[in-house]
Design an enzyme around this catalytic site. Structure first.
Site, PDB file in Angstrom:
ATOM      1  N   LYS A 196       0.866  -1.180   0.000  1.00 33.57           N
ATOM      2  CA  LYS A 196       0.000   0.000   0.000  1.00 33.57           C
ATOM      3  C   LYS A 196       0.905   1.233   0.000  1.00 33.57           C
ATOM      4  O   LYS A 196       1.354   1.694   1.037  1.00 33.57           O
ATOM      5  CB  LYS A 196      -0.896  -0.017   1.245  1.00 33.57           C
ATOM      6  CG  LYS A 196      -2.279   0.555   1.046  1.00 33.57           C
ATOM      7  CD  LYS A 196      -2.313   1.996   0.606  1.00 33.57           C
ATOM      8  CE  LYS A 196      -2.163   2.967   1.749  1.00 33.57           C
ATOM      9  NZ  LYS A 196      -1.992   4.379   1.263  1.00 33.57           N
ATOM     10  N   GLU A 271       8.708   2.572  11.369  1.00 31.28           N
ATOM     11  CA  GLU A 271       9.721   3.642  11.265  1.00 31.28           C
ATOM     12  C   GLU A 271       8.942   4.947  11.207  1.00 31.28           C
ATOM     13  O   GLU A 271       8.200   5.193  10.269  1.00 31.28           O
ATOM     14  CB  GLU A 271      10.576   3.433  10.019  1.00 31.28           C
ATOM     15  CG  GLU A 271      11.921   4.142  10.136  1.00 31.28           C
ATOM     16  CD  GLU A 271      11.939   5.525   9.534  1.00 31.28           C
ATOM     17  OE1 GLU A 271      11.315   6.447  10.125  1.00 31.28           O
ATOM     18  OE2 GLU A 271      12.571   5.691   8.479  1.00 31.28           O
ATOM     19  N   CYS A 305      13.140  11.401   6.739  1.00 33.82           N
ATOM     20  CA  CYS A 305      12.956  11.081   8.155  1.00 33.82           C
ATOM     21  C   CYS A 305      14.214  11.377   8.957  1.00 33.82           C
ATOM     22  O   CYS A 305      14.146  11.700  10.132  1.00 33.82           O
ATOM     23  CB  CYS A 305      12.508   9.638   8.319  1.00 33.82           C
ATOM     24  SG  CYS A 305      13.487   8.478   7.391  1.00 33.82           S
ATOM     25  N   GLU A 406       8.195  16.861  14.470  1.00 31.53           N
ATOM     26  CA  GLU A 406       8.739  16.655  13.135  1.00 31.53           C
ATOM     27  C   GLU A 406       7.996  17.554  12.151  1.00 31.53           C
ATOM     28  O   GLU A 406       6.783  17.465  12.012  1.00 31.53           O
ATOM     29  CB  GLU A 406       8.581  15.190  12.730  1.00 31.53           C
ATOM     30  CG  GLU A 406       9.372  14.859  11.496  1.00 31.53           C
ATOM     31  CD  GLU A 406       9.178  13.420  11.036  1.00 31.53           C
ATOM     32  OE1 GLU A 406       8.034  12.959  11.014  1.00 31.53           O
ATOM     33  OE2 GLU A 406      10.185  12.787  10.676  1.00 31.53           O
TER      34      GLU A 406
HETATM   35  O1  TXE Z   1       1.894  10.279   6.778  1.00 29.12           O
HETATM   36  P1  TXE Z   1       1.094   9.009   7.202  1.00 29.12           P
HETATM   37  P2  TXE Z   1       1.399  11.667   6.184  1.00 29.12           P
HETATM   38  C1  TXE Z   1       5.638  12.239   8.967  1.00 29.12           C
HETATM   39  C2  TXE Z   1       5.908  13.682   8.628  1.00 29.12           C
HETATM   40  C3  TXE Z   1       4.627  14.116   8.010  1.00 29.12           C
HETATM   41  C4  TXE Z   1       3.628  13.322   8.810  1.00 29.12           C
HETATM   42  C5  TXE Z   1       2.303  13.100   8.155  1.00 29.12           C
HETATM   43  O2  TXE Z   1       6.148  14.393   9.809  1.00 29.12           O
HETATM   44  O3  TXE Z   1       4.406  15.485   8.116  1.00 29.12           O
HETATM   45  O4  TXE Z   1       4.250  12.077   9.007  1.00 29.12           O
HETATM   46  O5  TXE Z   1       2.495  12.605   6.836  1.00 29.12           O
HETATM   47  C6  TXE Z   1      -0.841   5.348   5.212  1.00 29.12           C
HETATM   48  N1  TXE Z   1      -3.885   2.929   8.563  1.00 29.12           N
HETATM   49  N2  TXE Z   1       6.193  11.327   7.990  1.00 29.12           N
HETATM   50  O6  TXE Z   1       0.063  12.074   6.685  1.00 29.12           O
HETATM   51  O7  TXE Z   1      -0.335   9.307   7.534  1.00 29.12           O
HETATM   52  C7  TXE Z   1      -0.816   6.416   4.149  1.00 29.12           C
HETATM   53  O8  TXE Z   1      -1.803   6.171   3.168  1.00 29.12           O
HETATM   54  C8  TXE Z   1      -3.010   2.440   7.668  1.00 29.12           C
HETATM   55  C9  TXE Z   1       7.393  10.658   8.395  1.00 29.12           C
HETATM   56  O9  TXE Z   1       1.548  11.573   4.726  1.00 29.12           O
HETATM   57  O10 TXE Z   1       1.905   8.369   8.245  1.00 29.12           O
HETATM   58  C10 TXE Z   1       0.606   6.270   3.630  1.00 29.12           C
HETATM   59  O11 TXE Z   1       0.694   5.154   2.753  1.00 29.12           O
HETATM   60  N3  TXE Z   1      -2.279   3.191   6.844  1.00 29.12           N
HETATM   61  C11 TXE Z   1       7.830   9.641   7.461  1.00 29.12           C
HETATM   62  C12 TXE Z   1       1.388   5.970   4.903  1.00 29.12           C
HETATM   63  O12 TXE Z   1       0.435   5.440   5.818  1.00 29.12           O
HETATM   64  C13 TXE Z   1      -2.417   4.518   6.937  1.00 29.12           C
HETATM   65  C14 TXE Z   1       7.427   9.660   6.066  1.00 29.12           C
HETATM   66  C15 TXE Z   1       2.073   7.173   5.537  1.00 29.12           C
HETATM   67  O13 TXE Z   1       1.097   8.134   5.846  1.00 29.12           O
HETATM   68  C16 TXE Z   1      -3.319   5.100   7.858  1.00 29.12           C
HETATM   69  C17 TXE Z   1       6.201  10.363   5.811  1.00 29.12           C
HETATM   70  C18 TXE Z   1      -4.069   4.247   8.695  1.00 29.12           C
HETATM   71  N4  TXE Z   1      -4.927   4.715   9.598  1.00 29.12           N
HETATM   72  C19 TXE Z   1       5.644  11.176   6.754  1.00 29.12           C
HETATM   73  N5  TXE Z   1      -3.248   6.444   7.741  1.00 29.12           N
HETATM   74  C20 TXE Z   1       9.055   8.883   7.761  1.00 29.12           C
HETATM   75  N6  TXE Z   1       9.095   8.123   8.856  1.00 29.12           N
HETATM   76  O14 TXE Z   1       9.978   8.927   6.983  1.00 29.12           O
HETATM   77  C21 TXE Z   1      -2.330   6.704   6.767  1.00 29.12           C
HETATM   78  N7  TXE Z   1      -1.847   5.535   6.269  1.00 29.12           N
END
Ligand code: TXE
Length: 512
Positions: A196, A271, A305, A406
């Site tokens: 996904k 992560e 990250c 973050e």
């Molecule tokens: O990430 P999400 P978002 C951090 C960064 C950013 C914040 C939000 O600070 O501003 O997260 O970003 C899926 N059940 N990082 O909203 O929501 C979603 O579809 C299952 C850090 O974009 O964490 C996507 O595929 N899956 C980071 C993935 O999770 C779910 C990288 C990431 O989305 C879900 C990116 C749910 N309930 C953002 N909700 C890093 N660690 O590098 C969302 N998703």
């Protein structure tokens, strides 16, 4: 259809379009490309100009059921978990070869979808190839071990077996790379998978799945769901047919996923990002340290990250360092990632930029000083995209909200310290613990600080490099488990102890 040409785009008045296949990008379930059961779709945008790139199928709960059932059947009765390690390695090697064949097209697609520069996207494709090759090599080299029983009539083996059906959920900043860090070890260990990608950046994962198909992955071993996190992602992690969830993304989503995994006691690997200190002592070479501070904070617009988003400077060099950094940050050339002159692209979405802008104004309200950036670029050329100037915020402390949360953007905060102890205390004053760096000319101090920092990766006089062979992951709220290295494979392996009595006879413990 020739997958090589399937990802070639040309610019039209409305943006970029796929040359051959302007139709919907489908899900991939049980070896078949398929639309969502509901027929729903959505559009994915180019963040450099907000034009529509593709229409993509939007999965729902019925598709999650289909994908998990396909992965379940492929695991329970299909050939893949029973394939030899050499066979699994051969598939990964074949996918790696196809990635290199399609390197340029994949890199262009990644740039269009994420906004990062083509230079960075090419590095990503090469890194992904290296990770696939690494796990191909590890597939049979990490199959188990023999333990000494202390008894000549007994043999003890620890064998590694696949966990089962793995849900692999990736974010938007490194779509192809983050997915490969999960998919390569999951396949090397003999699992079946449901992928996904982020709804914002699905295109290179669609391409990766097609390459896996071309390389001969058996039906049901790699399944692809497209769509939003709170719908399809949520349904996937809640599905009882999933044995393991590997997730990279935000902390709040990670907490939700962990609680979903608690039902049924499923495995999680998380992560969840970082708030990473970049500590510079006064004896470091100033020009080198400023140069690294720029890439630490602004590579891929800080949407990394492990970005060095917290700069922690020793008092003696603070003023000169900050002046130099602000000047160089102000000179960074923004542009469409396909423009060879661009040094940095846009942020991923309008919503993300709006959130970052709220963070910046909040920091200023809390007393931080704006030393560079903090605004959108002037002029009409970039006005349609989601651009933001690289931003330096001075006068910050550990109490400033933007230092604790973050931001995931081209925003670096500056704190200062006097002594080594204080530098370490500041570096560890965070809920996260993904990565950090120390710049100093003194080897002993470099080693002491590296050992004292409570972070999963510490760079000495460098920032950002990672290796397929070296574990990646975080302390504290940066997550659970490790990717890459042998541990990255072990996340996807069950360990079974087989104890074999080769001379069975009664032991007469009980006399009756
Ligand atoms: O990430 P999400 P978002 C951090 C960064 C950013 C914040 C939000 O600070 O501003 O997260 O970003 C899926 N059940 N990082 O909203 O929501 C979603 O579809 C299952 C850090 O974009 O964490 C996507 O595929 N899956 C980071 C993935 O999770 C779910 C990288 C990431 O989305 C879900 C990116 C749910 N309930 C953002 N909700 C890093 N660690 O590098 C969302 N998703």
């Amino acid at each position: 259809m020739d997958v090589r040409t399937n990802y070639v785009y040309k610019r039209t008045h409305s943006g970029y379009r796929n040359d051959e296949d302007s139709g919907m990008k489908e899900l991939y379930i049980a070896g078949n490309r398929t639309e969502a059961a509901s027929g729903a779709s959505y559009e994915t945008l180019n963040p450099a100009d907000a034009s529509v790139l593709e229409t993509v199928s939007e999965a729902g709960p019925a598709d999650v059921d289909r994908a998990v059932a396909a992965a379940r059947a492929a695991f329970d009765t299909g050939p893949w978990p029973r394939t030899t390690a050499a066979g699994r390695a051969a598939l990964l090697t074949a996918i790696a070869g196809l990635l290199q064949r399609d390197r340029e097209a994949l890199a262009r697609t990644e740039t269009l979808d994420t906004g990062k520069t083509l230079r960075e996207s090419r590095i990503d494709v090469d890194d992904v190839t290296a990770v696939l090759r690494y796990y191909a090599g590890l597939a049979d080299g990490h199959a188990g071990r023999v333990a000494d029983t202390g008894n000549p009539d007994a043999v003890s083996r620890i064998v590694h077996e696949p966990v089962g059906v793995c849900a692999l959920i990736a974010p938007w900043n490194y779509p192809l790379l983050q997915m490969s860090w999960k998919l390569a070890p999951a396949l090397a260990a003999g699992n079946t998978t449901v992928l996904k990608p982020s709804e914002l950046t699905p295109l290179t994962t669609i391409a990766l799945v097609r390459l896996a198909e071309e390389a001969g992955v058996p039906p049901g071993v790699v399944n692809l769901l497209l769509g939003r996190g709170h719908t399809v992602g949520q349904a996937l992690v809640a599905h009882p047919g999933v044995d393991l969830i590997s997730f990279t993304g935000g902390l709040a989503t990670g907490e939700k996923i962990m609680s979903a995994a608690a039902r049924g006691v499923r495995r999680v690997a998380l992560e969840l990002g970082g708030k990473n200190p970049n500590i510079v002592f006064a004896d470091a070479d100033l020009d080198t340290a400023v140069d690294f501070a720029l890439t630490a904070a602004f590579l891929h617009c800080g949407q990394v990250c492990s970005a060095g988003s917290r700069l922690i400077l020793q008092d003696a060099i603070h003023d000169e360092f900050v002046a130099d950094l602000a000047e160089r940050a102000g000179a960074i050339r923004l542009g469409d990632g396909l423009d060879p002159e661009a040094e940095a692209g846009p942020l991923v979405s309008a919503a993300h930029r709006a959130k970052v802008e709220r963070h910046i104004s909040g920091a200023l309200a809390e007393g931080a000083t704006l030393l560079a950036g903090g605004r959108r670029p002037a002029g009409p050329e970039l006005a349609a995209g989601f651009f933001l100037r690289p931003t330096v915020l001075g006068g910050c402390t550990c109490a400033t909200t933007v230092v604790r949360e973050e931001v995931f953007a081209p925003v670096v905060t500056v704190e200062r310290f006097a002594t080594e102890d204080e530098a370490v205390r500041l570096g560890n004053d965070t809920d996260y613990g993904l990565a950090g760096a120390v710049f100093t000319a003194e080897a002993g101090r470099a080693e002491r600080v590296a050992r004292a920092l409570r972070h999963g990766t510490v760079w000495i006089n460098d920032f950002h490099p990672y290796l397929p062979q070296a574990e990646w992951g975080g302390f504290g709220k940066s997550g659970i488990g490790r990717e890459l290295g042998p541990s990255g494979l072990e996340e996807y392996q069950e360990k079974k102890h087989i104890y074999h009595n080769i001379r069975p006879r009664p032991v007469r413990w009980f006399r009756g």
